[in-house]
Write a protein that holds these residues in place. Structure first.
Motif: not given
Length: 807
Positions: A276-280, A658-665, A669-675, A680-681
């Motif tokens: 499944x798509x993550x924010x990495x 799906x909301x993990x792995x990106x740059x921590x907000x 900052x507004x987190x990015x959409x899931x996946x 931004x997580x």
């Protein structure tokens, strides 16, 4: 006969105690899945000891099911995991014996990897002895008389505080009056073999008797490992149980128990299910990572049942102990003493990266546990205006664990932040090793009691009280070295395996209680209402602590506060048509503050979760259980549970994959959409209002049996056809609900066809999961927000033949 009823009946109601006895003698009709009904009418009451006195199952004011030993054999429910198909309100999840959890109505233990520093909310008792870890109860049932499953808080009646319920397993008693024996042999596909045998008889007539029993279970695994060239998730269990019963006088009996169990299966593997798509960033999600190594799994369909894990799985354990149960009849009351010692030795090995690449090459936490417990109770005899049970309990447990985790040559690419210059340097993490030395002692003491006032023949009020003390002391030391043996680590290495040393402590007193009002409308209609205020002991984290921004342990997370439970329940139990029909109802509402939840750290390399307190959890539901015997040859049953279990308030939960792995907000900052790849997580997620993991909203069990008289070779008996089915609706398999880890609902069907004679010979063919339903026991996610979802498929269709003989 009641012995023909293939039935679980969840009993709730008021109480009309039978004459108390220390423990009920083996009952001929405790052999089926029980209800208090009998073909042709009549009482046929099953006696249970749920309230530490002997009472009929239809009159005890507790939600309780009774599973008879013979019925367990007939339906193939030979361990705790398998009885979930018979009991809609019971959930059991296991990725290996140590990482197991038994929940009732959605409560009991946090969903996820086991942490030794906390208590379980569902108490497991075998012949009145408390088993402190669910892992130590993952044995095959041997010479079992019956199992009582109690739902709801039971702390005012039991030695250890049990906030969600209790599972009481009783073995058959030694026979003082004559010789008896039982033999059961089963063979099936996948090389399944199970043999059970028991013998009992007097050594000195009416004074001293012995009982010996043994069991062996072997089966080829259902998962084929192409790399190691062997079948895995096998079974290899042996057990021995002995009992000496001494009755020196009419008022005193002493029973000495001893048991030893050894298990050495190739178990337990979890492997590729889907992605499944993550924010990495995409280059660090599973598809790109696998492609960089030229790697592909043997099959992307988990139900092909093949894997290529590169670590040999082990789930080796030895468990056993001894206990002495003494009962002294004082006339007006019976005094009971239960003294016990138990041990559990655990030698595991798991592939914690779940694929055939060397990400984590070693992940093992061998553990040795011992426990001592002493319980002393007194219970009034007979029925009086006031009846009572009072007791004191002491418990001491010690655990020593030697953890080892080693990273491999693929770890840097899989686990490090893609912005790191070391992410493409295998040498940075290759050979990184954590040696964890973990110690734990747990001391608990309590006094408890319940007083029942029979205001009239029809109305009674029972109040209970418990004063409890818990003290836990732990030590966690993790020494981390690089592949070159150096203890000097860079920030990337510390982010994956951080050196830690801390000594958490917890101690606290608490007072809990309950009150039940019960009313008998008629002989066969009973009602009750219960309120309970209970506590689940606080705990300490013994799987390592989360890290701060500098990759140092956050010591404030070392302890976990107690859960506070407020429980409300209404029950109605009915029988009609001359007790040929039984229909019971229960409605419950349970609120928990400071719920103990499993969470995960935000760092990419964290492989194990830790414990924290969620704000508030609520579970509520309705249970309806029915059994019918229209004729002496035909019986059927249908039981159902609606369970609505959710987080009422959990505002700082870990985020789903799906909301993990990106740059921590950062702030604002507004987190990015899931996946969103490279997005931004959020720092954490508010999962208030979402479902608790592992709990199906709807669960059912149902079945029927029909028999016809038949004479074969001069022997009278019955040929019979039986069916048992179950259904569970969709549930979440992740502490924070995720679209990637939902397990779809599934239905299972089991059939059996056989011939039996009265209380002597039984032969039947059986097929379980007859329609070869594909379903998962659990799903999980690979560390590092790669998007890989892994799982453990449940057993496929199995079939075989069972032959048993009693003499």
């Amino acid at each position: 006969m009641l012995a023909h009823l293939p039935l679980i009946l969840l009993a709730q109601a008021t109480t009309t105690p039978a004459p108390p006895q220390p423990a009920p003698a083996e009952q001929p009709d405790a052999g089926r899945l029980g209800t208090a009904q009998q073909s042709g009418g009549g009482s046929g009451d099953i006696v249970v000891t749920a309230r530490r006195r002997s009472e009929t199952v239809q009159t005890v004011p507790i939600a309780i099911s009774v599973l008879g030993g013979q019925a367990l054999a007939d339906v193939g429910a030979y361990n705790v995991n398998r009885i979930t198909q018979l009991q809609p309100s019971l959930q059991f999840y296991s990725t290996n014996p140590r990482n197991s959890a038994a929940n009732i109505r959605g409560l009991g233990a946090p969903f996820g990897l086991t942490n030794d520093g906390i208590e379980q909310g569902v108490g497991i008792y075998v012949d009145q002895v408390y088993y402190s870890r669910i892992a130590s109860a993952t044995f095959d049932f041997t010479d079992t008389d019956r199992i009582e499953i109690l739902r709801g808080p039971q702390g005012t009646l039991y030695g250890k505080n049990t906030t969600a319920g209790a599972i009481n397993i009783y073995t058959r008693k030694a026979n003082l009056t004559g010789f008896e024996g039982r033999v059961e042999l089963t063979g099936g596909n996948y090389g399944f073999f199970q043999g059970k045998a028991s013998v009992s008889g007097p050594l000195i007539d009416d004074k001293l008797a012995i009982r010996l029993s043994t069991s062996i279970t072997t089966r080829q695994g259902t998962i084929y490992n192409t790399r190691i060239n062997e079948f895995q998730n096998s079974q290899d269990n042996q057990s021995f149980r002995g009992q000496l019963l001494w009755k020196p006088t009419d008022t005193l009996d002493l029973t000495l128990y001893g048991d030893y169990n050894a298990q050495n299966p190739r178990c337990c593997v979890q492997y590729y299910v889907r992605t499944g798509a993550t924010q990495r960033p995409l280059s660090r999600q599973y598809a790109a990572l696998a492609a960089a190594f030229g790697y592909s799994v043997p099959s992307t369909n988990a139900f092909d049942r093949v894997t290529d894990l590169d670590t040999v799985p082990l789930a080796k354990q030895k468990l056993g102990g001894t206990s002495l149960v003494a009962n002294l009849d004082l006339g007006a009351a019976t005094l009971t003493s239960v003294t016990a010692y138990r041990f559990w030795d655990w030698v595991p090995s798991s592939d914690r990266d779940f694929i055939g690449l060397p990400v984590t090459t070693v992940s093992a936490n061998p553990s040795q546990q011992s426990q001592f417990s002493q319980e002393l109770r007194i219970a009034s005899n007979g029925k009086h205006t006031f009846d009572y049970v009072a007791g004191a309990f002491y418990f001491y447990q010690k655990i020593d664990t030697q953890g080892l985790q080693v990273q491999g040559s693929a770890a840097s690419r899989f686990l490090l932040n893609p912005t790191s210059a070391n992410a493409s340097n295998p040498a940075v993490l290759n050979g990184l090793t954590a040696v964890n030395t973990i110690g734990f002692t747990n001391t608990s003491a309590a006094v408890f009691g319940k007083l029942t006032w029979h205001a009239s023949d029809a109305f009674q009020i029972a109040g209970g009280l418990r004063v409890n003390y818990d003290k836990k002391d732990g030590s966690y030391v993790s020494v981390v070295t690089t592949g070159a043996g150096s203890a000097t680590l860079n920030s990337d290495q510390r982010g994956v395996l951080a050196p830690q040393s801390y000594a958490p402590q917890f101690d606290k007193w608490n007072v809990s209680g309950d009150i039940t009002a019960a009313y008998t409308l008629t002989r066969d209609i009973h009602a009750y209402a219960t309120y309970a205020r209970s506590y689940k002991s606080g705990g300490i984290n013994l799987s390592g602590l989360p890290l701060d921004g500098a990759n140092n342990p956050i010591l404030s997370a070392a302890t976990v506060k107690p859960e506070q439970v407020n429980h409300y329940e209404l029950g109605l139990k009915t029988q009609f048509f001359d007790r040929r029909a039984t229909v019971n109802f229960a409605a419950f509402w349970t609120d928990i503050s400071d719920y103990q939840a499993t969470v995960t750290n935000g760092q990419l390399g964290v492989l194990r979760g830790y414990l924290a307190n969620a704000g508030k959890v609520r579970t509520r539901g309705i249970e309806i259980d029915s059994a019918f015997r229209p004729t002496s040859r035909f019986s059927l049953y249908a039981n159902g549970a609606f369970t609505d279990a959710k987080y009422v308030k959990f505002v700082d939960a870990p985020c789903p994959p799906e909301l993990s792995g990106g740059t921590t907000a950062a702030a604002g900052q507004t987190p990015s959409a899931a996946g969103t790849a490279g997005g931004i997580s959020p720092q954490n997620c508010d999962i208030s209002g979402q479902r608790l993991p592992g709990v199906s909203k709807w669960a059912f069990s149902y079945g029927a049996e029909y028999d016809i008289p038949l004479r074969i070779a001069g022997t009278d008996g019955q040929i019979y056809l039986g069916y048992d089915g179950s259904y569970r609706s969709k549930f979440s398999s992740n502490p924070s609900p995720s679209a990637y880890t939902n397990i779809d609902g599934y239905a299972l069907s089991n059939f059996r066809l056989g011939f039996k004679t009265k209380d002597s010979f039984n032969v039947f063919g059986w097929v379980r999961n007859a329609f070869d339903q594909d379903y998962y026991e659990v799903l999980a996610i690979q560390s590092g927000s790669t998007g890989l979802v892994v799982g453990q498929p449940a057993d496929p269709r199995t079939y075989g033949l069972t032959v048993s003989k009693s003499f």
